[in-house]
Design a protein around this motif. Sequence first.
Motif: not given
Length: 437
Positions: A109-113, A251-266, A268-275
């Motif tokens: 939640g906060l580390a990206p910020l 369904g997130s292979h196109g935006i997070a195909g190289d992710a190594t954990n679920g946090a990165a997948v989540l 990527a999906y939320v950022q792509h879908t909701f900004g």
Amino acid sequence: MTRLKGPDLLALGFMTFALFVGAGNIIFPPIVGLQAGPSVWIAALGFLITAVGLPVITVIALAKVGGAMDSLSSPIGKTAGTILAAVCYLAVGPLFATPRTATVSFEVGLAPLTGNAPLPLFLYSLVYFAVVLAVSLYPGRLLDSVGRVLAPLKIIALAILGVAAFMLPLGEIGEATPAYQAAPFSQGFINGYLTMDTLGALVFGIVIVNAIRSRGVESPRLITRYAIIAGLIAGVGLALVYISLFRLGAGSHGIAGDATNGAAVLHAYVQHTFGDLGSTFLAALISLACLVTAVGLTCACAEYFSRLLSLSYRTLVLLLAGFSLLVSNLGLSTLIQVSVPVLTAIYPPCIVLVALSFCWNLWNSPGRVVAPVMLVALLFGLVDAVNAAGFAAQLPLLLKHLPLAEQGLGWLVPSVLTLIAALIFDRLRGEPATQTA
């Protein structure tokens, strides 16, 4: 006779669900969905068995004996039962799960910020565990604070994410990794361990029962019934959350195909879908999910150790929150690296204990059956743990080639064989001798 009304019963179910859904429950399914590819639903089935089926069965088993793990482990003796309970409470409490709730919620939640530096983590965990401490000091209010306030907020946030996963899919399912191509079901089964939900159920049993009693319910039959209903509500909620997150990851292979954990997948999906708004939403969701689980774990651990040690509940809450604060600052990678082999070792005997608890009345002496099967499950679970820790080369050749060992289930066949032998021995020995006055 005091009974729970509909709203109280629903709040109890929501509380139970909220206690279970922590950071691990949110970050592990997406990476399983991503890596399993076309085999996602086979892997999901294995995951749901260990992450939903076993926890619900554990809640039911505990409800039958009054909620205390000590009663559930009575066939293996007081000393062994106390050791097992202490290990489980410590694993899902201050050693692994409770600190992980703070670390994961920070990193997702906060580390990206704020950046992943030690100071922001320390400041976040300090505030985080201050809130945990404040809520945990009043366990009698859990049904109100968690069941009526925090849990509904958590459910609404998860529902938004779950609906989005199905209504706003990102793309086609990608290829499975080699591990999931070879054994998708067992990979999902083992990954279900990482949620710690079965161990959490062993810990939360007493919290659920105490929440029921806090409403004036004293009838053992009603307590059992209400705990079972709460467990089923939580199980349905968990299954829906996991299924939606499997779909999100797949369904997130196109935006997070190289992710190594679920946090990165989540993320990527939320950022792509909701900004950017989505990133804020994700931070709030993860923090809320983790906070509720941390409160439940702290209350349960303090409740248990206050009966085992000469320390008050409030003192233990303070100590547990403080220790969890320190451990959380070791970092997520270290916590996961250490916890995986430990969980691999202690899960098998706990699974055996819960599964066999429903059959006690079928045997002459439950201890003759439960104790040896649990011991064998523990010993071979330790072998699997050594393998999970990366030291398979040091194992004897025979142990490397156990049935299902490559899938992390090397304990299963020896445990079944021991069960058969124990059942035969119990039948031959007959009823245990009883002392007469």
